[in-house]
Write an enzyme that holds these catalytic residues in place. Structure first.
Site, mmCIF file in Angstrom:
data_model
loop_
_atom_site.group_PDB
_atom_site.id
_atom_site.type_symbol
_atom_site.label_atom_id
_atom_site.label_comp_id
_atom_site.label_asym_id
_atom_site.label_seq_id
_atom_site.Cartn_x
_atom_site.Cartn_y
_atom_site.Cartn_z
ATOM 1 N N ASP A 55 107.018 22.506 30.450
ATOM 2 C CA ASP A 55 106.316 21.665 31.420
ATOM 3 C C ASP A 55 107.304 20.588 31.855
ATOM 4 O O ASP A 55 107.668 19.712 31.050
ATOM 5 C CB ASP A 55 105.080 21.043 30.735
ATOM 6 C CG ASP A 55 104.317 20.104 31.661
ATOM 7 O OD1 ASP A 55 104.849 19.727 32.722
ATOM 8 O OD2 ASP A 55 103.185 19.738 31.309
ATOM 9 N N ASN A 81 112.779 24.731 40.264
ATOM 10 C CA ASN A 81 111.833 25.208 41.277
ATOM 11 C C ASN A 81 110.439 24.604 41.131
ATOM 12 O O ASN A 81 109.724 24.458 42.129
ATOM 13 C CB ASN A 81 111.758 26.740 41.168
ATOM 14 C CG ASN A 81 110.551 27.297 41.877
ATOM 15 O OD1 ASN A 81 110.549 27.440 43.108
ATOM 16 N ND2 ASN A 81 109.496 27.608 41.116
ATOM 17 N N TYR A 179 104.825 13.918 48.457
ATOM 18 C CA TYR A 179 105.638 15.146 48.377
ATOM 19 C C TYR A 179 106.978 14.924 49.086
ATOM 20 O O TYR A 179 108.044 15.254 48.554
ATOM 21 C CB TYR A 179 104.864 16.304 49.020
ATOM 22 C CG TYR A 179 105.587 17.619 48.982
ATOM 23 C CD1 TYR A 179 105.586 18.413 47.835
ATOM 24 C CD2 TYR A 179 106.280 18.094 50.097
ATOM 25 C CE1 TYR A 179 106.253 19.634 47.801
ATOM 26 C CE2 TYR A 179 106.946 19.304 50.077
ATOM 27 C CZ TYR A 179 106.927 20.073 48.927
ATOM 28 O OH TYR A 179 107.594 21.280 48.896
HETATM 29 P P1 NAP Z 1 103.494 27.607 44.009
HETATM 30 O O1 NAP Z 1 103.230 29.042 44.215
HETATM 31 O O2 NAP Z 1 102.387 26.632 44.059
HETATM 32 O O3 NAP Z 1 104.301 27.472 42.649
HETATM 33 C C1 NAP Z 1 104.581 26.236 42.066
HETATM 34 C C2 NAP Z 1 105.129 26.518 40.694
HETATM 35 O O4 NAP Z 1 105.480 25.275 40.087
HETATM 36 C C3 NAP Z 1 104.099 27.203 39.786
HETATM 37 O O5 NAP Z 1 104.775 28.116 38.967
HETATM 38 C C4 NAP Z 1 103.582 26.033 38.973
HETATM 39 O O6 NAP Z 1 103.037 26.375 37.710
HETATM 40 C C5 NAP Z 1 104.877 25.267 38.801
HETATM 41 N N1 NAP Z 1 104.657 23.927 38.280
HETATM 42 C C6 NAP Z 1 103.958 22.911 38.822
HETATM 43 N N2 NAP Z 1 103.979 21.846 37.996
HETATM 44 C C7 NAP Z 1 104.727 22.216 36.914
HETATM 45 C C8 NAP Z 1 105.117 21.563 35.733
HETATM 46 N N3 NAP Z 1 104.745 20.295 35.451
HETATM 47 N N4 NAP Z 1 105.904 22.231 34.842
HETATM 48 C C9 NAP Z 1 106.285 23.499 35.090
HETATM 49 N N5 NAP Z 1 105.922 24.187 36.176
HETATM 50 C C10 NAP Z 1 105.150 23.537 37.095
HETATM 51 O O7 NAP Z 1 104.526 27.047 45.099
HETATM 52 P P2 NAP Z 1 105.904 27.616 45.645
HETATM 53 O O8 NAP Z 1 105.782 27.646 47.105
HETATM 54 O O9 NAP Z 1 106.367 28.806 44.910
HETATM 55 O O10 NAP Z 1 106.837 26.362 45.296
HETATM 56 C C11 NAP Z 1 108.034 26.455 44.562
HETATM 57 C C12 NAP Z 1 108.958 25.335 45.019
HETATM 58 O O11 NAP Z 1 109.269 25.527 46.410
HETATM 59 C C13 NAP Z 1 108.344 23.943 44.914
HETATM 60 O O12 NAP Z 1 109.303 23.040 44.402
HETATM 61 C C14 NAP Z 1 108.004 23.594 46.354
HETATM 62 O O13 NAP Z 1 108.009 22.211 46.581
HETATM 63 C C15 NAP Z 1 109.110 24.316 47.088
HETATM 64 N N6 NAP Z 1 108.811 24.562 48.502
HETATM 65 C C16 NAP Z 1 107.803 25.431 48.853
HETATM 66 C C17 NAP Z 1 107.543 25.641 50.208
HETATM 67 C C18 NAP Z 1 106.468 26.592 50.677
HETATM 68 O O14 NAP Z 1 106.226 26.671 51.901
HETATM 69 N N7 NAP Z 1 105.844 27.354 49.798
HETATM 70 C C19 NAP Z 1 108.295 24.973 51.189
HETATM 71 C C20 NAP Z 1 109.317 24.108 50.789
HETATM 72 C C21 NAP Z 1 109.562 23.924 49.440
HETATM 73 P P3 NAP Z 1 101.433 26.546 37.459
HETATM 74 O O15 NAP Z 1 101.133 27.990 37.740
HETATM 75 O O16 NAP Z 1 101.274 26.186 36.011
HETATM 76 O O17 NAP Z 1 100.751 25.607 38.390
#
Ligand code: NAP
Length: 255
Positions: A55, A81, A179
């Site tokens: 975490d 990530n 964010y």
């Molecule tokens: P997602 O599907 O919501 O995945 C987020 C991941 O982060 C999940 O595995 C979640 O785990 C994990 N997480 C959250 N808090 C955590 C913690 N305290 N410790 C460990 N793991 C934690 O979103 P995603 O789109 O794949 O996002 C991944 C990254 O890409 C993020 O940093 C996000 O800001 C970035 N990003 C995404 C987008 C987009 O359009 N999707 C755009 C720009 C940047 P749980 O399953 O336990 O919640």
């Protein structure tokens, strides 16, 4: 085989990055705060993947995770990530967002720096929401100042959280979006860390674009494969690769 550790790898971009790296013959350490989905993800990737509970928002969890790695193991790739995008805008949302997206990445990086192999790639999964034009001119100047230190960056971020908690109208030049602040701070940390790395180690920030994950939602323009491709690119840069840059689709973008 080279080894990669990815935070938040149980789903979304983290899982896809782990899948891609596994396909490129990396041993993959799938980390997640949720053991059930993390173990499932590692099983799905096959025998070259294993799960470690981590975490990023908990100092104790990060310490436990690092201690659980075999002492001789070195990492060739670290992908920061894990991230959250929480609804609403108040002191709780600001503190939790900063704690995970910014401090979580700093905490994991600091804890794993001694375990990084020479030429290792650190990737900060950032966002276009972290672009500096979202901050005031004065704050931009401070964040780009070559004299910026980690202590000053932390003070500026703490000041944002305190102002939001206190209901201040003016947020010290930060945007009214936790964010966005967390990713601006992550990018600033990337710039501070890059010149301190030795033996060919590198750190780069990557914007994956707007991606169809739980965070990005179903209307997002990009598939998870497309979003992860820029992360994988930065994770697999060779010795002559860039250090301290911000990229989307392998092209440098403005801070
Ligand atoms: P997602 O599907 O919501 O995945 C987020 C991941 O982060 C999940 O595995 C979640 O785990 C994990 N997480 C959250 N808090 C955590 C913690 N305290 N410790 C460990 N793991 C934690 O979103 P995603 O789109 O794949 O996002 C991944 C990254 O890409 C993020 O940093 C996000 O800001 C970035 N990003 C995404 C987008 C987009 O359009 N999707 C755009 C720009 C940047 P749980 O399953 O336990 O919640």
């Amino acid at each position: 085989m080279p080894t990669a550790l990815i935070t938040g790898a149980n789903r979304g971009l983290g899982f896809e990055t782990a899948r891609e790296l596994s396909g490129r013959q990396y041993d993959v350490i799938v980390t997640a705060r949720d053991a059930a989905s993390g173990e499932r993800a590692a099983r799905e990737l096959g025998p070259s993947a294993r799960f470690v509970e981590l975490d990023v928002a908990s100092e104790a969890s990060v310490e436990r995770a690092v201690r659980s790695l075999p002492p001789e193991l070195t990492l060739d790739v670290l992908v920061n990530n894990a991230g959250v995008s929480l609804d609403g805008f108040d002191g709780r949302v600001a503190a939790a967002t900063i704690e995970t997206n910014y401090r979580g990445a700093v905490r994991v990086t600091d804890a794993l720096l001694p375990r990084l192999a020479p030429k290792a790639n650190i990737v900060m999964v950032s966002s276009g929401m972290g672009e500096l034009h979202r901050a005031s001119l004065e704050l931009r100047r401070r964040l780009l100042d070559p004299g910026l230190t980690r202590a000053v960056l932390d003070e500026l971020v703490d000041d944002f959280v305190a102002r939001v908690r206190d209901g201040a109208r003016e947020l010290g030049g930060w945007p009214r979006n936790a964010y966005s602040v967390s990713k601006i701070a992550m990018n600033a940390f990337t710039r501070l860390l890059a010149p301190t790395l030795r033996d060919g180690r590198r750190v780069n920030a990557v914007c994956p674009g707007w991606v169809r994950t739980r965070m990005g939602g179903p209307a997002a323009s990009r598939s998870v494969e497309r979003g992860a491709s820029g992360i994988v690119w930065a994770a697999t840069l060779g010795a002559d690769g860039p250090n301290g840059g911000f990229f989307r689709d392998a092209h440098a973008i403005e801070w």
